[in-house]
Design an enzyme around this catalytic site. Sequence first.
Site, mmCIF file in Angstrom:
data_model
loop_
_atom_site.group_PDB
_atom_site.id
_atom_site.type_symbol
_atom_site.label_atom_id
_atom_site.label_comp_id
_atom_site.label_asym_id
_atom_site.label_seq_id
_atom_site.Cartn_x
_atom_site.Cartn_y
_atom_site.Cartn_z
ATOM 1 N N GLY A 331 0.824 -1.201 0.000
ATOM 2 C CA GLY A 331 0.000 0.000 0.000
ATOM 3 C C GLY A 331 0.855 1.246 0.000
ATOM 4 N N SER A 332 0.352 2.297 0.627
ATOM 5 C CA SER A 332 0.926 3.637 0.454
ATOM 6 C C SER A 332 2.297 3.834 1.068
ATOM 7 C CB SER A 332 -0.042 4.685 1.018
ATOM 8 O OG SER A 332 -1.229 4.715 0.255
ATOM 9 N N THR A 333 2.765 2.937 1.950
ATOM 10 C CA THR A 333 4.133 3.088 2.444
ATOM 11 C C THR A 333 5.139 2.908 1.312
ATOM 12 O OG1 THR A 333 3.964 0.774 3.150
ATOM 13 C CG2 THR A 333 3.754 2.457 4.861
#
Length: 814
Positions: A331-333
């Site tokens: 995801g966004s990491t």
Amino acid sequence: MDKKVRSRSLTVALVFTFFFLALIVKIYWVQVVDHDWLMTRAEAKWKESEVIPARRGMISDRNGKVLAEDGMAYIVILNPRVLREKGLEQEVAKGLAPILAGSDDSQEVAKLEAKLYEMGTRKMSNSDKLLVDVEVQTEGYKIDAETKEKIDLLIEELKLKIELRNKTEGKKLDTRQVGITLRETSKRSYPYNRLASHVLGFMNKWNEPGGYGLEYSLNDLLKGTPGKLERERDPYGVQLPNGKLSYAAPIDGKNVTLTIDQNIQYYVENAIRQVQEKWKPRGVTAIAADPKTGEILAMANTPDYDPNRYWQAQDNSVYRNNAVAYAYEPGSTFKLVTLAGSVQEKLFNPNDSFQSGSIVIDGSRLRDHDPRGWGKISYMEGLLRSSNVAFVKLGIDSLGRDKLGEYITSFGFGAPTGIDLPGEQAGVVKMKYKTEFATSTYGQGLTVTAIQQLAAYGAVANGGKLMKPYIIREISDPLTLDTIQTNSPQVVRQVVSEETAKQVSLYLEQVVANQEMGTGRRAYIDGYRIAGKTGTAQIVLPGEKGYSADKWLITFAGYAPVEDPKIVVVIMVDVPDLEGNYHTGGEVASTAFKDIVSQSLSYLGVTSKSASSLSRGENMTLVPDVVSLSVSAAKTNLGQSGLKAEVIGSGADVLKQLPLPGTKMYRTQRVYLMTQEEETANVPDLSGKSLRDALEVCSLLGLKCKTDGEGYVVSQSVSGDEANRELALTLRSASELEEEPVKGGSGSASPPPGGSPSNSAASSKATPTPKATPTPKATPTPSSTAKASSTPKASSTPKASPTPKATPTPSIKP
């Protein structure tokens, strides 16, 4: 008659003659022909051989605290003959069962009681005779001292019962034996029980590695070499007077010192257990490391287990170290890669704008976590809100597929890190189509491991150097204490420049510091500068197609303090129970990160800025929104909050401000106000300002900033045309400024766009030192990359428009 007698006598004589001849031949055969063979067999019968076990090497943390060692243990042995003689079969089974069961479950106790009764009445095979020596496997094998004490009490109780029977029934039973004995042996002991269980692994009751952790991968080093004692004895066990005796001493296993810190390991495990209890996920993984060296300070997973009682684990999956062996969609990491690549290639302008909400790539519509979007916003705001669209545009439209792929590989994804732990997975990075590259920009459609993400964030914290993570510090000889092997920090590659890493840190700091839009705001720690990024990724459930609508994997990755990172932490929470509302995902991993980092920094001696500021009467405040106000009204508003205003431009109203509204910062610090369009504004004289202040001015003016040195600005120069200006800053630390007076000449205000002269008259004045020019203290806004703790810390906040609060970003698959 005489003839018959003579005949018989001759026959007898011949028989005896042949007998003696055969005897002589046999004696000759035995003593001469078969001598060596028979002697060998005889010696084998005389010889007694005893294996002397080697002591297994210890495993300890970086400070010498023992995490695994060999200790005393006991084997429970039953004697069915004695039990029958004294009628204790039932009593012994009933007394031992609750002690050895290790559980309060009545059914488990009853099952063990039946098993013990069968052992206590066991007979020899093909005979009615009772056995005299039956080991209780597995419950009574290698028990600890605490269990032994309970059995000792049971034995004393049985002896008292026998004495009572002797008195009341007139019997003469021996009270010295009750049919239970405890034989001393050794076993692997883990003093801190569950602590670091996934790193250590376990040894089973038969002194064999369980197949997991360092006990398994380092078995050849740890086990040592057994010794041997050989002697000759008679059938009664008495050594022969002139018998041979040989002895080979055992060689103990090597000792292993880890990079793990027992205290930080405790902080990590305590934090993730709270997450496990509150959010009921399938599992939680957390890793903490020193970003400058790659040393792992802590590594933990839940569910975990106690290596001392490894058999109590629910199933074998509990033994797996998910920190290195579990690959997931991050995801966004993962947006760190896209961001760092864009900054490195000078393609990220925080003030440029884009239309949020959704974007179409090769016929597939990719959406933000809020598909309505936030209108037309800046890329900095896109980072703060974790907009997928922003990163698709950066990764596909700006970087391009080839460059994006290069940065993904350069940051170490798609290949094992090489950490010295067993079972590491490489993750899957296989992108062929444009949509696959597009979704990879925000961490969907590829898989990574927690240790890979830790190394990537550590690289940015460490000035762009990707370090090889390691957990074994040294291996030493237990006898001589000499070091046999030492591991040291190893740079894999320089993934981005130091300047890029500093700038990315400033942006990630704002994700945490901005209390209005920052998705990582729950990780904010008063007094420390934190850089980090949240991730909320939809998952594919086993046996199903497509992404689940209500199941997410939550991650948080970050490091602190920004000005001199001491610790980098990655937390992964696998399918927490969010009751279908991903908006609560932001607090799942962020709060655990906050707990871990705040305790660890305090333990490492990193002083909180708020602690020192309290002695000077300072405190924190939120930056108010003064955009669209007149300059005088803005100054009044800021002054009421205890903040100072510095105006850039000659306009009457505030067009932009830095730090952004909602940012926490110390009172008495500066807020920069932009009052005219950046294309027409002059670059003010920045001499004597901290790097934080200078970078904030650059951000407001839309300038690309290049820095040389750390501390305070001593000179500046602007290059490029009106549309693409770059400001070069030369900085010196406070100690350098004190040692050498700074000469003027290059500290004048830069000319405005178009080349017309500036009306500033600062071209030849001496640059003031930090003592003469007040500079702000470190704030929780994005900061400079100043490393020396002795110099004032600086920070920079890129531009973003004030907008309502946002939630963490789930990655959406097209």
